[in-house]
Design a protein around this motif. Sequence first.
Motif, PDB file in Angstrom:
ATOM      1  N   UNK A   1       0.882  -1.123  -0.014  1.00  0.00           N
ATOM      2  CA  UNK A   1      -0.212  -0.007  -0.052  1.00  0.00           C
ATOM      3  C   UNK A   1       0.930   1.204  -0.072  1.00  0.00           C
ATOM      4  N   UNK A   2       0.324   2.261  -0.520  1.00  0.00           N
ATOM      5  CA  UNK A   2       0.889   3.850  -0.246  1.00  0.00           C
ATOM      6  C   UNK A   2       2.083   3.917  -1.104  1.00  0.00           C
ATOM      7  N   UNK A   3       2.117   3.374  -2.492  1.00  0.00           N
ATOM      8  CA  UNK A   3       3.224   3.554  -3.310  1.00  0.00           C
ATOM      9  C   UNK A   3       2.404   3.440  -4.787  1.00  0.00           C
ATOM     10  N   UNK A   4       3.209   4.039  -5.638  1.00  0.00           N
ATOM     11  CA  UNK A   4       2.833   3.954  -7.095  1.00  0.00           C
ATOM     12  C   UNK A   4       4.341   3.490  -8.162  1.00  0.00           C
ATOM     13  N   UNK A   5       5.271   3.100  -7.306  1.00  0.00           N
ATOM     14  CA  UNK A   5       6.309   2.452  -8.082  1.00  0.00           C
ATOM     15  C   UNK A   5       7.062   1.370  -7.233  1.00  0.00           C
ATOM     16  N   UNK A   6       7.432   0.454  -8.063  1.00  0.00           N
ATOM     17  CA  UNK A   6       8.108  -0.607  -7.221  1.00  0.00           C
ATOM     18  C   UNK A   6       9.359  -0.952  -7.991  1.00  0.00           C
ATOM     19  N   UNK A   7      10.442  -1.432  -7.110  1.00  0.00           N
ATOM     20  CA  UNK A   7      11.802  -1.737  -7.746  1.00  0.00           C
ATOM     21  C   UNK A   7      12.233  -3.050  -7.148  1.00  0.00           C
ATOM     22  N   UNK A   8      13.004  -3.820  -7.921  1.00  0.00           N
ATOM     23  CA  UNK A   8      13.501  -5.282  -7.399  1.00  0.00           C
ATOM     24  C   UNK A   8      14.724  -5.509  -8.148  1.00  0.00           C
ATOM     25  N   UNK A   9      15.454  -6.243  -7.598  1.00  0.00           N
ATOM     26  CA  UNK A   9      16.808  -6.856  -8.123  1.00  0.00           C
ATOM     27  C   UNK A   9      17.133  -8.203  -7.900  1.00  0.00           C
ATOM     28  N   UNK A  10      16.052  -8.754  -7.724  1.00  0.00           N
ATOM     29  CA  UNK A  10      15.967 -10.445  -7.688  1.00  0.00           C
ATOM     30  C   UNK A  10      15.153 -11.165  -8.702  1.00  0.00           C
ATOM     31  N   UNK A  11      15.636 -12.382  -9.182  1.00  0.00           N
ATOM     32  CA  UNK A  11      14.999 -13.163 -10.209  1.00  0.00           C
ATOM     33  C   UNK A  11      13.595 -13.658  -9.435  1.00  0.00           C
ATOM     34  N   UNK A  12      12.820 -14.008 -10.273  1.00  0.00           N
ATOM     35  CA  UNK A  12      11.465 -14.677  -9.616  1.00  0.00           C
ATOM     36  C   UNK A  12      10.643 -13.595  -8.955  1.00  0.00           C
ATOM     37  N   UNK A  13      10.880 -12.391  -9.008  1.00  0.00           N
ATOM     38  CA  UNK A  13       9.917 -11.510  -8.311  1.00  0.00           C
ATOM     39  C   UNK A  13       9.208 -10.863  -9.500  1.00  0.00           C
ATOM     40  N   UNK A  14       7.942 -10.539  -9.616  1.00  0.00           N
ATOM     41  CA  UNK A  14       7.175  -9.953 -10.505  1.00  0.00           C
ATOM     42  C   UNK A  14       6.462  -8.836 -10.145  1.00  0.00           C
ATOM     43  N   UNK A  15       6.746  -7.582 -10.264  1.00  0.00           N
ATOM     44  CA  UNK A  15       6.197  -6.318 -10.013  1.00  0.00           C
ATOM     45  C   UNK A  15       4.860  -5.968 -10.847  1.00  0.00           C
ATOM     46  N   UNK A  16       3.885  -5.667 -10.320  1.00  0.00           N
ATOM     47  CA  UNK A  16       2.753  -5.250 -10.941  1.00  0.00           C
ATOM     48  C   UNK A  16       1.893  -4.122 -10.546  1.00  0.00           C
ATOM     49  N   UNK A  17       1.182  -3.395 -11.390  1.00  0.00           N
ATOM     50  CA  UNK A  17       0.307  -2.225 -11.277  1.00  0.00           C
ATOM     51  C   UNK A  17      -0.883  -2.452 -11.780  1.00  0.00           C
ATOM     52  N   UNK A  18      -1.743  -1.831 -11.598  1.00  0.00           N
ATOM     53  CA  UNK A  18      -3.188  -1.559 -12.429  1.00  0.00           C
ATOM     54  C   UNK A  18      -3.332  -0.108 -13.190  1.00  0.00           C
ATOM     55  N   UNK A  19      -3.761  -0.049 -14.475  1.00  0.00           N
ATOM     56  CA  UNK A  19      -3.815   1.072 -14.826  1.00  0.00           C
ATOM     57  C   UNK A  19      -5.125   1.092 -15.780  1.00  0.00           C
ATOM     58  N   UNK A  20      -5.929   2.402 -16.019  1.00  0.00           N
ATOM     59  CA  UNK A  20      -7.016   2.550 -16.397  1.00  0.00           C
ATOM     60  C   UNK A  20      -6.894   3.950 -17.180  1.00  0.00           C
ATOM     61  N   UNK A  21      -6.022   4.269 -17.773  1.00  0.00           N
ATOM     62  CA  UNK A  21      -5.693   6.005 -18.293  1.00  0.00           C
ATOM     63  C   UNK A  21      -4.506   6.283 -18.035  1.00  0.00           C
ATOM     64  N   UNK A  22      -3.910   6.009 -16.678  1.00  0.00           N
ATOM     65  CA  UNK A  22      -2.536   6.333 -16.294  1.00  0.00           C
ATOM     66  C   UNK A  22      -1.561   5.733 -16.958  1.00  0.00           C
ATOM     67  N   UNK A  23      -0.474   6.013 -17.241  1.00  0.00           N
ATOM     68  CA  UNK A  23       0.573   5.470 -17.780  1.00  0.00           C
ATOM     69  C   UNK A  23       1.494   4.235 -17.421  1.00  0.00           C
ATOM     70  N   UNK A  24       1.719   3.187 -17.738  1.00  0.00           N
ATOM     71  CA  UNK A  24       2.366   2.423 -17.188  1.00  0.00           C
ATOM     72  C   UNK A  24       3.926   2.482 -17.621  1.00  0.00           C
ATOM     73  N   UNK A  25       4.966   2.486 -16.746  1.00  0.00           N
ATOM     74  CA  UNK A  25       6.326   2.685 -17.146  1.00  0.00           C
ATOM     75  C   UNK A  25       7.093   1.602 -16.686  1.00  0.00           C
ATOM     76  N   UNK A  26       7.717   0.739 -17.601  1.00  0.00           N
ATOM     77  CA  UNK A  26       8.460  -0.512 -17.004  1.00  0.00           C
ATOM     78  C   UNK A  26       9.843  -0.136 -17.337  1.00  0.00           C
ATOM     79  N   UNK A  27      10.826  -0.361 -16.402  1.00  0.00           N
ATOM     80  CA  UNK A  27      12.306  -0.140 -16.569  1.00  0.00           C
ATOM     81  C   UNK A  27      13.159  -1.252 -16.380  1.00  0.00           C
TER      82      UNK A  27
END
Length: 244
Positions: free
Chosen positions: A74-100
């Motif tokens: 909760x309380x976030x709009x961005x997720x970062x990780x540096x391990x394998x087998x971790x899958x980060x997700x968000x939901x969108x419905x007009x806002x832009x998804x940015x993947x890095x």
Amino acid sequence: MIKFFKKFPKITALMSVREDGNMKINHKSGRSTNNSRGEFFKKAGISRGKAYSALLDPGSEICVIDKLSPRFISGTDALIASEEEIFLSITVADCYPILLYDPVRKIIAVIHAGWKGISEEIIPKVVNRMNKTGSTYKNIHVAIGPGICQRCFEFDRQLFKERFKKYQAPIYSLNSGRSAYPDLRRIILTQLTGNKTGKLERKNIEVINDCTYCNAENFYSHRRDKKDPIDAMIVLIGMKSVKF
């Protein structure tokens, strides 16, 4: 579903479309409203237990995820990780998804970029956080998914002047009334590349120029559909482990 970073086979980077079903999470229970998310993970070849989902709070908060993190954050709009087998997700419905993705340092991130987060420069903040953990600008690849286009995004003119005063036309347009029409996609690109040495390279940024509001066949849209709770697409990114 939409696939990003196709030239990097180790990365799973996907976005659902309307035919995949509603992916919205029930914020009170921390669960989705139906089985669509489970079916989507199955199609993607991902165990649901390896997915970490942001319970969105529009703004510029960033959370670094590891395998001990809760599955719903909760309380976030961005997720970062540096391990394998971790899958980060968000939901969108007009806002832009940015993947890095940094394939050298093996760092991934996903951002839910609405107007508030964009105005608070959540995207440069995520890039800077990746840099602090070892990434360099030249190694970061970015995918910008579908979001609301400039023509469909009517915005209060005074609020625009307050929140986006550093940007000049043609990054926005004005009508004869009290509205402004910001080009959020163009602002995102400006924040990613900038004009100073050391910013991200444009050749490393892929953009899907599709509007969630215009394309009702493929996408949910909060502004167009005016549903409460809203229907939404899921966006996820993760690094699969290499099996020998």
